[in-house]
Design a protein around this motif. Structure first.
Motif, PDB file in Angstrom:
ATOM      1  N   ARG A 210       8.368 -17.848   7.609  1.00 51.92           N
ATOM      2  CA  ARG A 210       6.859 -17.404   7.788  1.00 51.92           C
ATOM      3  C   ARG A 210       7.034 -15.893   8.155  1.00 51.92           C
ATOM      4  NH1 ARG A 210       6.080 -19.590  12.770  1.00 51.92           N
ATOM      5  NH2 ARG A 210       5.323 -21.556  11.697  1.00 51.92           N
ATOM      6  N   ALA A 211       7.921 -15.344   8.688  1.00 56.04           N
ATOM      7  CA  ALA A 211       7.963 -13.887   8.875  1.00 56.04           C
ATOM      8  C   ALA A 211       8.454 -13.333   7.559  1.00 56.04           C
ATOM      9  CB  ALA A 211       9.147 -13.506  10.040  1.00 56.04           C
ATOM     10  N   ALA A 212       9.253 -13.879   6.760  1.00 59.45           N
ATOM     11  CA  ALA A 212       9.554 -13.400   5.472  1.00 59.45           C
ATOM     12  C   ALA A 212       8.197 -13.280   4.528  1.00 59.45           C
ATOM     13  CB  ALA A 212      10.774 -14.040   4.884  1.00 59.45           C
ATOM     14  N   VAL A 213       7.448 -14.507   4.379  1.00 54.42           N
ATOM     15  CA  VAL A 213       6.215 -14.427   3.836  1.00 54.42           C
ATOM     16  C   VAL A 213       5.263 -13.250   4.021  1.00 54.42           C
ATOM     17  CG1 VAL A 213       4.345 -15.628   2.879  1.00 54.42           C
ATOM     18  CG2 VAL A 213       6.517 -16.655   2.981  1.00 54.42           C
ATOM     19  N   ILE A 214       5.291 -13.228   5.343  1.00 59.29           N
ATOM     20  CA  ILE A 214       4.341 -12.127   5.838  1.00 59.29           C
ATOM     21  C   ILE A 214       4.649 -10.837   5.521  1.00 59.29           C
ATOM     22  CG2 ILE A 214       3.433 -10.938   8.184  1.00 59.29           C
ATOM     23  CD1 ILE A 214       3.154 -13.755   9.325  1.00 59.29           C
ATOM     24  N   GLU A 215       6.089 -10.409   5.853  1.00 59.09           N
ATOM     25  CA  GLU A 215       6.664  -9.062   5.565  1.00 59.09           C
ATOM     26  C   GLU A 215       6.596  -8.980   3.956  1.00 59.09           C
ATOM     27  OE1 GLU A 215       9.048  -5.894   6.936  1.00 59.09           O
ATOM     28  OE2 GLU A 215       7.702  -7.523   7.882  1.00 59.09           O
ATOM     29  N   VAL A 216       6.791  -9.636   3.103  1.00 56.10           N
ATOM     30  CA  VAL A 216       6.700  -9.474   1.779  1.00 56.10           C
ATOM     31  C   VAL A 216       5.370  -9.913   0.927  1.00 56.10           C
ATOM     32  CG1 VAL A 216       7.505 -10.202  -0.623  1.00 56.10           C
ATOM     33  CG2 VAL A 216       9.088 -10.352   1.478  1.00 56.10           C
ATOM     34  N   GLY A 217       4.973 -11.047   1.381  1.00 55.63           N
ATOM     35  CA  GLY A 217       3.455 -11.236   0.946  1.00 55.63           C
ATOM     36  C   GLY A 217       2.260 -10.580   1.324  1.00 55.63           C
ATOM     37  N   ALA A 218       2.252 -10.227   2.526  1.00 53.80           N
ATOM     38  CA  ALA A 218       1.262  -9.259   2.977  1.00 53.80           C
ATOM     39  C   ALA A 218       1.445  -7.664   3.034  1.00 53.80           C
ATOM     40  CB  ALA A 218       1.258  -9.800   4.503  1.00 53.80           C
ATOM     41  N   ALA A 219       2.443  -7.259   2.280  1.00 55.09           N
ATOM     42  CA  ALA A 219       2.767  -5.781   2.216  1.00 55.09           C
ATOM     43  C   ALA A 219       1.386  -5.136   1.509  1.00 55.09           C
ATOM     44  CB  ALA A 219       4.098  -5.520   1.503  1.00 55.09           C
ATOM     45  N   SER A 220       0.884  -5.806   0.641  1.00 53.88           N
ATOM     46  CA  SER A 220      -0.266  -5.059  -0.063  1.00 53.88           C
ATOM     47  C   SER A 220      -1.672  -4.896   0.937  1.00 53.88           C
ATOM     48  CB  SER A 220      -0.754  -5.767  -1.352  1.00 53.88           C
ATOM     49  OG  SER A 220      -0.919  -7.068  -1.125  1.00 53.88           O
ATOM     50  N   ILE A 221      -1.681  -5.985   1.505  1.00 54.35           N
ATOM     51  CA  ILE A 221      -2.694  -5.943   2.721  1.00 54.35           C
ATOM     52  C   ILE A 221      -2.431  -5.059   3.650  1.00 54.35           C
ATOM     53  CG2 ILE A 221      -3.995  -7.436   4.432  1.00 54.35           C
ATOM     54  CD1 ILE A 221      -3.357  -9.747   2.929  1.00 54.35           C
ATOM     55  N   TYR A 222      -1.164  -4.924   4.299  1.00 54.99           N
ATOM     56  CA  TYR A 222      -0.811  -3.944   5.320  1.00 54.99           C
ATOM     57  C   TYR A 222      -1.083  -2.472   4.524  1.00 54.99           C
ATOM     58  CZ  TYR A 222       2.142  -1.086   8.668  1.00 54.99           C
ATOM     59  OH  TYR A 222       2.404  -0.466   9.204  1.00 54.99           O
ATOM     60  N   VAL A 223      -0.645  -2.204   3.570  1.00 50.54           N
ATOM     61  CA  VAL A 223      -0.793  -0.858   2.841  1.00 50.54           C
ATOM     62  C   VAL A 223      -2.214  -0.680   2.753  1.00 50.54           C
ATOM     63  CG1 VAL A 223      -0.450   0.482   0.944  1.00 50.54           C
ATOM     64  CG2 VAL A 223       1.311  -1.033   1.694  1.00 50.54           C
ATOM     65  N   SER A 224      -2.996  -1.517   2.397  1.00 50.85           N
ATOM     66  CA  SER A 224      -4.554  -1.278   2.181  1.00 50.85           C
ATOM     67  C   SER A 224      -5.102  -0.980   3.641  1.00 50.85           C
ATOM     68  CB  SER A 224      -5.143  -2.444   1.592  1.00 50.85           C
ATOM     69  OG  SER A 224      -4.817  -2.583   0.289  1.00 50.85           O
ATOM     70  N   ALA A 225      -4.710  -1.682   4.543  1.00 50.89           N
ATOM     71  CA  ALA A 225      -5.220  -1.534   6.020  1.00 50.89           C
ATOM     72  C   ALA A 225      -4.761  -0.089   6.451  1.00 50.89           C
ATOM     73  CB  ALA A 225      -4.647  -2.645   6.821  1.00 50.89           C
ATOM     74  N   ALA A 226      -3.781   0.382   6.237  1.00 49.31           N
ATOM     75  CA  ALA A 226      -3.089   1.587   6.404  1.00 49.31           C
ATOM     76  C   ALA A 226      -3.831   2.646   5.860  1.00 49.31           C
ATOM     77  CB  ALA A 226      -1.449   1.741   6.229  1.00 49.31           C
ATOM     78  N   GLU A 227      -4.026   2.396   4.708  1.00 53.90           N
ATOM     79  CA  GLU A 227      -4.916   3.209   3.940  1.00 53.90           C
ATOM     80  C   GLU A 227      -6.271   3.777   4.365  1.00 53.90           C
ATOM     81  OE1 GLU A 227      -2.781   3.081  -0.616  1.00 53.90           O
ATOM     82  OE2 GLU A 227      -4.182   1.845  -0.047  1.00 53.90           O
ATOM     83  N   THR A 228      -6.908   2.505   4.689  1.00 59.48           N
ATOM     84  CA  THR A 228      -8.229   2.579   5.015  1.00 59.48           C
ATOM     85  C   THR A 228      -8.258   3.452   6.584  1.00 59.48           C
ATOM     86  OG1 THR A 228      -8.848   0.362   4.023  1.00 59.48           O
ATOM     87  CG2 THR A 228     -10.256   1.110   5.791  1.00 59.48           C
ATOM     88  N   SER A 229      -7.314   2.979   7.341  1.00 57.90           N
ATOM     89  CA  SER A 229      -7.392   3.753   8.739  1.00 57.90           C
ATOM     90  C   SER A 229      -7.291   5.244   8.570  1.00 57.90           C
ATOM     91  CB  SER A 229      -6.265   3.204   9.695  1.00 57.90           C
ATOM     92  OG  SER A 229      -6.671   2.067  10.103  1.00 57.90           O
ATOM     93  N   VAL A 230      -6.171   5.737   7.664  1.00 52.84           N
ATOM     94  CA  VAL A 230      -5.739   6.823   7.163  1.00 52.84           C
ATOM     95  C   VAL A 230      -7.022   7.684   6.623  1.00 52.84           C
ATOM     96  CG1 VAL A 230      -4.574   8.551   5.879  1.00 52.84           C
ATOM     97  CG2 VAL A 230      -3.310   6.548   7.013  1.00 52.84           C
ATOM     98  N   GLY A 231      -7.767   7.155   5.721  1.00 54.05           N
ATOM     99  CA  GLY A 231      -8.725   7.492   4.753  1.00 54.05           C
ATOM    100  C   GLY A 231      -9.922   7.862   5.874  1.00 54.05           C
ATOM    101  N   ARG A 232     -10.250   7.056   7.006  1.00 52.62           N
ATOM    102  CA  ARG A 232     -11.300   7.265   7.759  1.00 52.62           C
ATOM    103  C   ARG A 232     -11.027   8.463   8.565  1.00 52.62           C
ATOM    104  NH1 ARG A 232     -11.264   1.464   9.281  1.00 52.62           N
ATOM    105  NH2 ARG A 232     -12.707   0.462   8.333  1.00 52.62           N
ATOM    106  N   LYS A 233      -9.535   8.558   9.108  1.00 50.05           N
ATOM    107  CA  LYS A 233      -9.295   9.740   9.651  1.00 50.05           C
ATOM    108  C   LYS A 233      -9.470  11.185   8.816  1.00 50.05           C
ATOM    109  CE  LYS A 233      -7.149  11.763  13.442  1.00 50.05           C
ATOM    110  NZ  LYS A 233      -6.070  11.577  13.608  1.00 50.05           N
ATOM    111  N   VAL A 234      -9.184  11.133   7.613  1.00 49.18           N
ATOM    112  CA  VAL A 234      -9.011  12.323   6.793  1.00 49.18           C
ATOM    113  C   VAL A 234     -10.699  12.516   6.479  1.00 49.18           C
ATOM    114  CG1 VAL A 234      -8.812  13.058   4.426  1.00 49.18           C
ATOM    115  CG2 VAL A 234      -6.781  11.829   5.689  1.00 49.18           C
ATOM    116  N   LEU A 235     -11.521  11.705   6.291  1.00 50.53           N
ATOM    117  CA  LEU A 235     -12.977  11.931   6.154  1.00 50.53           C
ATOM    118  C   LEU A 235     -13.751  12.126   7.266  1.00 50.53           C
ATOM    119  CD1 LEU A 235     -13.693   9.161   3.388  1.00 50.53           C
ATOM    120  CD2 LEU A 235     -13.108  11.593   2.983  1.00 50.53           C
ATOM    121  N   GLY A 236     -13.258  11.656   8.456  1.00 50.80           N
ATOM    122  CA  GLY A 236     -13.941  11.817   9.614  1.00 50.80           C
ATOM    123  C   GLY A 236     -15.454  11.124   9.557  1.00 50.80           C
ATOM    124  N   GLY A 237     -16.316  11.156  10.389  1.00 49.30           N
ATOM    125  CA  GLY A 237     -17.644  10.501  10.590  1.00 49.30           C
ATOM    126  C   GLY A 237     -17.498   8.946  10.349  1.00 49.30           C
TER     127      GLY A 237
END
Length: 224
Positions: free
Chosen positions: A120-147
């Motif tokens: 289960r841990a391996a599938v999450i680490e590998v298979g959910a990587a794209s979801i993790y990256v998108s979630a990270a990008e969304t949070s960073v984008g909110r911080k960069v843009l503000g508001g």
């Protein structure tokens, strides 16, 4: 989102890896992935790929044979992406968008319920990587843009931030895992000195594995 966690489907997902440009130091022996000061040993990558391979062959998750090289390449690139996204978030003082944890928890009780803890841990680490990256990008984008930007605008801003971060940092994967960058995109590449002739041999090198042909590979070269 939840379809990402179907292990059989994960085997058909192309490898995604972002890599920094310019001259960077070579990888040290025994290091599979390096993202600045964060390193993944070849032993740790092997353990992850082995557990992921086991998940690909397990019970309800089984969905056909997959070449080992694909599993290793996907595992290596996933770790590289996660590390880069994590370091970017740390610089901006943010955490992944809540959608990531929600998706993972749902998958644990549904698609991944039949797997053991390591699988289960391996599938999450590998298979959910794209979801993790998108979630990270969304949070960073909110911080960069503000508001209060839209999710789409935040994601777009975060994607630009991650690309810029990687351009300025050392992100490497050992070439033996067959991951290379071509015109700004990551692809599986054949780094072997031999040349595949038969259909079965070619199946072992394909960017999108043919499950039926992959099944004809020796057991030592496939999962499932």
């Amino acid at each position: 989102m939840t379809r990402v966690f179907r292990v059989a489907a994960l085997a058909a997902v192309s490898v995604v890896l972002l890599t920094g440009c310019g001259a960077v130091p070579d990888l040290n022996p025994g290091i599979a992935v390096r993202v600045d000061d964060e390193k993944v040993s070849t032993r740790d990558l092997k353990d992850l790929a082995t557990d992921y391979c086991s998940a690909l062959s397990s019970g309800e998750q089984a969905g056909g044979a997959v070449p080992h090289h694909f599993v290793y390449g996907l595992s290596a690139s996933s770790l590289g992406l996660r590390s880069a996204a994590s370091q970017l978030m740390a610089e901006h003082g943010v955490t992944p968008d809540a959608s990531y944890d929600k998706t993972v928890e749902q998958a644990k009780t549904e698609q991944l319920a039949s797997l053991d803890e390591a699988q289960r841990a391996a599938v999450i680490e590998v298979g959910a990587a794209s979801i993790y990256v998108s979630a990270a990008e969304t949070s960073v984008g909110r911080k960069v843009l503000g508001g209060t930007p839209s999710d789409e605008d935040a994601l777009a801003a975060g994607q630009k931030a991650l690309v810029a971060w990687i351009d300025d940092h050392d992100v490497q994967v050992d070439p033996k895992y067959g991951v290379s960058i071509d015109t700004g995109a990551a692809v599986l590449s054949d780094t072997s000195v031999s040349y595949a002739v038969s259909d079965v041999a070619k199946a072992g090198q394909a960017e999108q594995p043919d499950n039926a042909l992959a099944a004809a590979l020796p057991e030592s070269q496939r999962c499932g």
